[in-house]
Every structure is written in C-alpha cells, then in structure tokens.
Design an enzyme around this catalytic site. Sequence first.
Site, short mmCIF file in Angstrom:
data_model
loop_
_atom_site.label_atom_id
_atom_site.label_comp_id
_atom_site.label_asym_id
_atom_site.label_seq_id
_atom_site.Cartn_x
_atom_site.Cartn_y
_atom_site.Cartn_z
CD GLU A 229 -1.71 -2.38 1.60
OE1 GLU A 229 -0.52 -2.61 1.92
OE2 GLU A 229 -2.61 -3.25 1.65
CG PHE B 199 -9.77 -9.92 11.41
CD1 PHE B 199 -8.52 -10.29 11.88
CD2 PHE B 199 -10.00 -9.97 10.03
CE1 PHE B 199 -7.52 -10.69 11.01
CE2 PHE B 199 -9.00 -10.37 9.15
CZ PHE B 199 -7.76 -10.74 9.65
CE LYS C 6 -17.16 -7.15 3.69
NZ LYS C 6 -16.38 -8.36 3.97
#
Length: 617
Positions: free
Chosen positions: A75, A137, A187
């Site tokens: 990244e 997570f 998300k």
Amino acid sequence: MTEHAASPRRGDTTAAHAPAPQHVVETMTGAQSLIRSLEAVGADTVFGIPGGAILPAYDPLMDSAKVRHILVRHEQGAGHAATGYAQATGRVGVCMATSGPGATNLVTPIADAYMDSVPMVAITGQVSSKAIGTDAFQEADICGITMPITKHNYLVTDPAEIPRVIAEAFHIAATGRPGPVLVDIAKDALQATTTFRWPVELSLPGYRPVTKPHAKQIREAAKMLVGAKRPVLYVGGGVIKAQATTELRILAELTGAPVVTTLMALGAFPDSHPQHLGMPGMHGSVPAVTALQKADLLFTLGARFDDRVTGKLDGFAPHAKVVHADIDPAEIGKNRPADVPIVGDAREVLADLIVAVQAEFDAGHKGDYSQWWEKLDEWKKTYPLGYEPAPGGRLSPQQVIERIGRLVGPEAIYAAGVGQHQMWSSQFIRFEKPGTWLNSGGAGTMGYAVPAAMGAKAGRPDTAVWAIDGDGCFQMTNQELATCALNDIPIKVAVINNGSLGMVRQWQTLFYNQRYSNTVLHAGPDHDGIAPPAQGTRIPDFVLLSEAMGCVGLRCERPEDLDAVIKQAMEINDRPVVIDFIVHQDAMVWPMVAAGTSNDEIQFAKGVRPDFGDDLD
Ligand SMILES: Cc1ncc(C[n+]2csc(CCOP(=O)(O)OP(=O)(O)O)c2C)c(N)n1
C-alpha cells in the site's frame, strides 16, 4: 448516464460543477455508488490492494470502463504512486486499501503528501459500522491516526453520503493549498442498497480558500520590491502547485531580481536562466544561500521558511524585510514574521504583482540592482557546483546523475529517493520545466522514488520517467517494479549504488568520527570502496532482482561505459529498466550547512568556508 467530468485541477471550484451533467438518481449498492462517484469526478487511475473490508468496492470496480485499477505490491507503493501521478498530471491522485494494516500502510505516503501539499484522495475500507470500536479483526482507527496528516478525513457509515463525500474529498484535495483527504467507508455501507445522486451540491461553509490577494498588500509588496537594493525572489513549491511559472518568469524578467527555487520548486524557473541562483538550503548553492543571507528583501512566493532552508532560524537573512505570499494563511509568520503578508493563490498574486510593479515603473520608480548583481555574479563565478572525480578510475555518483540529466534531457520526469543521490539530482540535473521533478521534500521518505515514478508514468505514459534511487531507498519499495512490469509502465531506475546509507554515512564521517555504525549495506562496492566485491557477494544483486521482477537489469561500474548504458536503457521501452551504477562510497554532498548552524557557516567543500567579506552586512 452522467457526463464524464474532467478530473478537477487546482483552482476548479468543484468537481461536481464541471460540464453541466444531467441529473442522475439510481438505486445501487454503496460500493457501486463509490465507483460511479469516482467516475463522475473523473478519476481515471486508482492504485491499490483489496482486502476484506474494501472487497465490496472491488467488485463493481472490475466492470468500470473509466477507472483503471493498478494492483500494487504494497500500500505504501499505492500512496506514493498516487502522489507521483498527481504531480505529473496536475490531477488528484487516488489510492485504495483495506482496513487495519492496509490502511496503516498508507500512513507514510499520506504524511508525505501532506508535507508536500500534494492533492490525493485515499479510500479505505473500514470494518462494519456495528463493529467499529470493538477491536474487530483488521480494525484500525485510520481517521484518528491520520487526523494530523490529512487536510480532511471522513468516516462514512451511511451509504447515501458516498457521492457527496467523494465530491467533497476531491474538491478539498485539489483546491486551496492541496493535500491528502482520507475517505474511510464501513463495509456495511458499501454493501447496503442506496441511492446514487449526481451531481451533488457542495456545501462547505467552513472551507473557502482565499485566492484573490488584497490589492493594498500587492501595492505595498511592489513598492518594496522596486525600493529594495538586494532583493531575492524566494520561490517555493506553491508556485508549481498554482501553475504560476509563466507569471513568475514575467515578474522576474520585468524586475531583473535574482531567483532561488527550493527543493520543492525545482523547475519553477529554468535552471539555465541567468537570473537563477540555484537552490537554497542545507545543500543549496553558495550563491543562493548567501543571497538570502545578504538580502535586504525576501520576496517569498509559495515557500514556507522550512528549517532545511533557513538553517538556524535566528541567524537567517538577518538584514531582510519579508514579503510572504501563500495560499495558506497558517504559513505566514509561522517561522519568520512577514512585513507584508499576502494571502492568495500564487498565480493570482503574481499576475497582480506584475501589474503593480509596472505601475511603479510608470511612476518612475525602478529598482537598481546592479551592485547586487555584481556581487551575485562574482559568487556564481567563484562558487559553482562541482565535484571531485572518483578515485581509482571508478564512477562518481555526481557524474552518473549529471550524464543521465544531460542525455535524457529536460522533458523527462525525474523522481528521487532520499539521501545523497536526491541532493545530487537536485544539483546536477538541469530542470527547465515545472512538474519534471518529484521528490519527498518535507517528509524525506526513503522508498519514494520507484512508486512515485510508477505513478507519474501511469499518468503520463508518453513521457520518459526516471527514478534516481539510492541502494538503501531502493530496497524499501522496489517490489513495485513487478507492478510496473505487469502493467506496461516502463520506467527507468538508476540505482546510485554506493553500498551504504550514504547520507547517514556522510554525517558519521563529519560528526561521528568516521564510526560507521550500521550504514553498510553490502549491495554495492566493497567495504574499502576500491575493489569490487567477489562474485556473488552483493546481497541483493540488483540486476538479478530486477530481472526476477520482469525488468531489464543492467550494471555499470566504469566511467567509460556510462553513456552507452544510459543510451541502452533509453532505447528499451517495452519493460522497466534498472541500472545498477556501482559508485564509490566516499563521495559527499557539498556545499553543506551543518544542521542547527547558521547559513553563514556554509561550507563550499570540506573545511572550505567562502569568504564574502562583510561589506554587505
Ligand atoms: C523511511 C526512512 N527511514 C530512514 C531515513 C533516514 N535516512 C535519510 S537518508 C538515508 C540513507 C539513504 O541511503 P540510500 O538510499 O542508499 O541513499 P544515499 O544517501 O546513499 O544516496 C537514511 C537512512 C529516512 N529518510 N526515511
């Protein structure tokens, strides 16, 4: 269908206001809305890596005919590629990563873009909104982490906000003082069904960059310039960001004042121009550094009195009054008080100054800098940039960089890493045009060169792009060569391989009694710097490493092969090329102002202090 608006350039008021698009209202997922929004603002290239939280966005991205995604290997590479793309094209660079470690890997390039005012939008996936704050997570509070290193950031949990947030992010990144904006999207917001509406109304009441300078301040500044005896136009990267280099040249030639360009401003004023004194700062030219010290007026344009330029601040330019023009009012007076502060866009400031200076001329007030030029010309003649040839018929790093600059020419884009090779590149490549020099000036980020060159070449495929890298820097991000090889991004990389962390070694030579603690790298010349290492003991072998990543790997160890190998690289355009230049390890960067000392202490070479007399003090 929406019309495809051009990506916003600096100064556009809004991405969403470009060519009168038809109104669109459609039902789709948040992820589809994100990709449609990117298309609508004109983003054509995104550098990134997918992962769990951002995965919903990668699905519609696969179908976009307008947005090209380049799959990087780290990244950090995505972030620097976005900044390289941005500076080479003048558009906003875009990078994308998943939550947690994906996002934190973007932190360095975001900080880098912030320090160097580069327009960038970083899009990250975040864990689902209900899981935020539970140590889920791959959860990291990337908005919190990047708060001090972004111009603005957003956490999006409502998918309906996506088009507005993307439009705002591009607008904020590109306007005023450019900088990075982070958009972190949960998300579940990407997965949910929502309504995509475009265009969106931008309403940013707290964000109105002042671009038009105050007329009274401009008149005052013009008066000071024509009244000064020893002025210097102190030009920073803001002049390039504002696309104000034509206006700079007009003002410089109209007034006849000398110009210095900082590390971030190389190319803003042609190196070949007789009024150019070079770069100021720790490794600046003697005429540039000394002109600032002896000046009676610093005419500061889009520069920020960085400590690398000022040296010891209270000894900097002790006789000078200061005009300071900047788009960011926070810069004015930050390090050095300004006698005439001007807030505005450099292009508008310069355009107004040209008129105001002409008015002063018309009223019979014209500066006479002839005595000043006598001194400046003397310093230019006595203290030109130069270097010693390498011992034992070896390659000197400065010679390699100088020859690349000469043979490749001023049309190409050069990206540097951080260290000695960066300073030699700034000194020995002649920059004639803006946007041809990419480097990590503010943050000094090793590993910048290869991914920044990749981004520049992706944005400007018809331009030759050379990364000039150190053997230390190269080992931080060279994996992006695989990205380049697989995505038809044929950059050239010149590794200036002195087998050590050269700039740190230079400080050890000068300030730590030549005790070379942890600066030998074993990838280049032998420890004694004279004999080449035995076969197979270069670790890693950059030629083999490059070949393994689908590039052409070349090596050059002798001055007599130098031109031929550069020309050979210039002729290969179907793959990236890496040249491992084995140079001697004891070369040092001169001139130098030791950190924390006054610019008056500048050394032209080791132990050699220029003598200026004190007639100007
Ligand atoms: C990410 C990062 N880590 C450490 C440093 C400190 N640092 C500055 S220059 C330098 C040495 C660079 O070595 P190399 O890439 O071989 O370039 P050279 O100076 O030899 O030209 C180091 C370690 C830095 N600037 N950035």
